[in-house]
Design a protein around this motif. Structure first.
Motif, PDB file in Angstrom:
ATOM      1  N   THR A   1     -11.474 -28.305  -7.262  1.00 57.20           N
ATOM      2  CA  THR A   1     -10.723 -29.552  -7.395  1.00 57.20           C
ATOM      3  C   THR A   1     -11.561 -30.638  -8.053  1.00 57.20           C
ATOM      4  O   THR A   1     -11.085 -31.372  -8.926  1.00 57.20           O
ATOM      5  N   GLY A   2     -12.815 -30.745  -7.646  1.00 55.74           N
ATOM      6  CA  GLY A   2     -13.663 -31.819  -8.146  1.00 55.74           C
ATOM      7  C   GLY A   2     -14.038 -31.699  -9.610  1.00 55.74           C
ATOM      8  O   GLY A   2     -14.112 -32.708 -10.316  1.00 55.74           O
ATOM      9  N   ILE A   3     -14.269 -30.480 -10.088  1.00 50.31           N
ATOM     10  CA  ILE A   3     -14.744 -30.320 -11.465  1.00 50.31           C
ATOM     11  C   ILE A   3     -13.715 -29.680 -12.395  1.00 50.31           C
ATOM     12  O   ILE A   3     -13.965 -29.551 -13.589  1.00 50.31           O
TER      13      ILE A   3
ATOM     14  N   LEU B   1     -23.509 -30.357  -6.289  1.00 49.10           N
ATOM     15  CA  LEU B   1     -23.986 -30.816  -4.988  1.00 49.10           C
ATOM     16  C   LEU B   1     -23.059 -31.883  -4.409  1.00 49.10           C
ATOM     17  O   LEU B   1     -22.859 -31.949  -3.194  1.00 49.10           O
ATOM     18  N   VAL B   2     -22.507 -32.719  -5.282  1.00 50.82           N
ATOM     19  CA  VAL B   2     -21.540 -33.725  -4.825  1.00 50.82           C
ATOM     20  C   VAL B   2     -20.320 -33.045  -4.214  1.00 50.82           C
ATOM     21  O   VAL B   2     -19.833 -33.448  -3.144  1.00 50.82           O
ATOM     22  N   CYS B   3     -19.840 -31.997  -4.864  1.00 52.25           N
ATOM     23  CA  CYS B   3     -18.689 -31.252  -4.337  1.00 52.25           C
ATOM     24  C   CYS B   3     -19.024 -30.608  -2.998  1.00 52.25           C
ATOM     25  O   CYS B   3     -18.222 -30.645  -2.055  1.00 52.25           O
ATOM     26  N   ALA B   4     -20.208 -29.999  -2.910  1.00 48.12           N
ATOM     27  CA  ALA B   4     -20.627 -29.355  -1.666  1.00 48.12           C
ATOM     28  C   ALA B   4     -20.761 -30.378  -0.545  1.00 48.12           C
ATOM     29  O   ALA B   4     -20.368 -30.118   0.609  1.00 48.12           O
ATOM     30  N   ALA B   5     -21.296 -31.553  -0.870  1.00 53.83           N
ATOM     31  CA  ALA B   5     -21.453 -32.600   0.138  1.00 53.83           C
ATOM     32  C   ALA B   5     -20.090 -33.059   0.658  1.00 53.83           C
ATOM     33  O   ALA B   5     -19.899 -33.249   1.872  1.00 53.83           O
TER      34      ALA B   5
ATOM     35  N   PHE C   1     -11.967 -36.218  -5.207  1.00 54.76           N
ATOM     36  CA  PHE C   1     -11.160 -35.034  -5.525  1.00 54.76           C
ATOM     37  C   PHE C   1     -11.665 -33.814  -4.762  1.00 54.76           C
ATOM     38  O   PHE C   1     -10.883 -32.997  -4.266  1.00 54.76           O
ATOM     39  N   ALA C   2     -12.983 -33.662  -4.675  1.00 58.93           N
ATOM     40  CA  ALA C   2     -13.551 -32.549  -3.917  1.00 58.93           C
ATOM     41  C   ALA C   2     -13.141 -32.631  -2.457  1.00 58.93           C
ATOM     42  O   ALA C   2     -12.841 -31.606  -1.820  1.00 58.93           O
ATOM     43  N   ALA C   3     -13.092 -33.847  -1.918  1.00 56.52           N
ATOM     44  CA  ALA C   3     -12.672 -34.025  -0.531  1.00 56.52           C
ATOM     45  C   ALA C   3     -11.222 -33.586  -0.328  1.00 56.52           C
ATOM     46  O   ALA C   3     -10.875 -33.005   0.710  1.00 56.52           O
ATOM     47  N   THR C   4     -10.374 -33.807  -1.313  1.00 57.23           N
ATOM     48  CA  THR C   4      -8.981 -33.353  -1.174  1.00 57.23           C
ATOM     49  C   THR C   4      -8.902 -31.833  -1.178  1.00 57.23           C
ATOM     50  O   THR C   4      -8.080 -31.240  -0.476  1.00 57.23           O
ATOM     51  N   GLY C   5      -9.766 -31.189  -1.968  1.00 54.10           N
ATOM     52  CA  GLY C   5      -9.808 -29.732  -1.946  1.00 54.10           C
ATOM     53  C   GLY C   5     -10.247 -29.208  -0.590  1.00 54.10           C
ATOM     54  O   GLY C   5      -9.685 -28.235  -0.065  1.00 54.10           O
TER      55      GLY C   5
ATOM     56  N   ALA D   1     -15.025 -21.328   1.814  1.00 58.30           N
ATOM     57  CA  ALA D   1     -13.743 -21.655   1.189  1.00 58.30           C
ATOM     58  C   ALA D   1     -13.614 -23.167   0.990  1.00 58.30           C
ATOM     59  O   ALA D   1     -13.054 -23.627  -0.009  1.00 58.30           O
ATOM     60  N   PHE D   2     -14.148 -23.944   1.950  1.00 59.93           N
ATOM     61  CA  PHE D   2     -14.158 -25.402   1.802  1.00 59.93           C
ATOM     62  C   PHE D   2     -14.909 -25.794   0.526  1.00 59.93           C
ATOM     63  O   PHE D   2     -14.427 -26.596  -0.280  1.00 59.93           O
ATOM     64  N   ILE D   3     -16.107 -25.229   0.356  1.00 55.47           N
ATOM     65  CA  ILE D   3     -16.931 -25.572  -0.806  1.00 55.47           C
ATOM     66  C   ILE D   3     -16.270 -25.097  -2.096  1.00 55.47           C
ATOM     67  O   ILE D   3     -16.270 -25.812  -3.116  1.00 55.47           O
ATOM     68  N   PHE D   4     -15.683 -23.907  -2.065  1.00 55.40           N
ATOM     69  CA  PHE D   4     -15.023 -23.378  -3.263  1.00 55.40           C
ATOM     70  C   PHE D   4     -13.861 -24.270  -3.691  1.00 55.40           C
ATOM     71  O   PHE D   4     -13.763 -24.666  -4.862  1.00 55.40           O
TER      72      PHE D   4
END
Length: 217
Positions: A40-42, A66-70, A15-19, A32-35
């Motif tokens: 999206t991920g959480i 960290l998973v979202c940031a990665a 989900f984070a990757a889709t964001g 903005a990518f990380i945000f």
């Protein structure tokens, strides 16, 4: 790592990757990518935990951030390799939806809530993050597309709850439910599956054909 934990991490990463993909389509910076990846991920899991009245999962375990940031960093350096990023976004969203529909339902049942609550939290966990992503990034909302979306999460949650009630085992229940949700959403993306939709009475055949409600011979 338990099966549910694996689904949790996998769902958040995808989900984070889709964001992050949505950020790439808008050509935004890494922050903005990380945000967008984090929202999206959480997002779905945060709403679920607030409604259930339990500690929000990523506050209790910041590793999820960290998973979202990665995921955001991976997409930032690889998005240019993907020809149709919106198509990839939709398919990754289907994977995340499948995993989250299981995880959302499983957490409610583990906390002792009724199966009806588990269905709601399963659907909510699986869909809310994607809805937030589309609103913030200005993407066409997956919720407003004609193909089946929420119904796929509903199917996955219900299958998990039924198999759990039948004592089918955690691994089998989670896998079967996730595959069900992904198959329904995947079929909707590939074949255009959709539920019957409302249309205003009295519309002409030409209007119905134009809007896709019926097909001409």
């Amino acid at each position: 790592m338990t099966t549910i934990q694996l689904f949790n991490y996998a769902g958040i990463f995808v989900f984070a990757a889709t964001g992050a993909l949505a950020a790439s389509r808008r050509q935004l910076d890494i922050i903005a990518f990380i945000f967008l990846a984090a929202v999206t991920g959480i997002g779905g899991g945060t709403l679920r935990d607030l409604i259930l009245g339990v500690p929000v999962f990523w506050v209790k375990d910041p590793d999820y951030l960290l998973v979202c940031a990665a995921a955001a960093v991976v997409v930032y350096f690889s998005a240019n390799l993907v020809e149709s990023r919106y198509r990839v976004l939709l398919w990754l969203d289907a994977v995340g939806l499948a995993a989250y529909s299981v995880m959302g339902a499983a957490k409610s049942l583990a906390l002792g809530f009724d199966s009806s609550i588990a269905v709601v939290t399963g659907v909510m966990t699986a869909t809310f993050g994607g809805i937030l992503r589309d609103i913030i990034s200005g993407e066409p909302s997956v919720l407003m597309r004609r193909e089946i979306y929420v119904t796929a999460a509903l199917a996955g949650s219900i299958v998990y709850i039924i198999l759990h009630a039948l004592s089918a085992g955690l691994e089998l229940s989670a896998l079967a439910a996730a595959l069900t949700a992904f198959a329904v959403r995947g079929g909707a993306l590939y074949f255009g599956w959709a539920l019957p939709t409302y249309h205003k009475p009295g519309r002409t055949t030409e209007e119905l054909e134009r809007d896709g409600f019926i097909r001409s011979e």
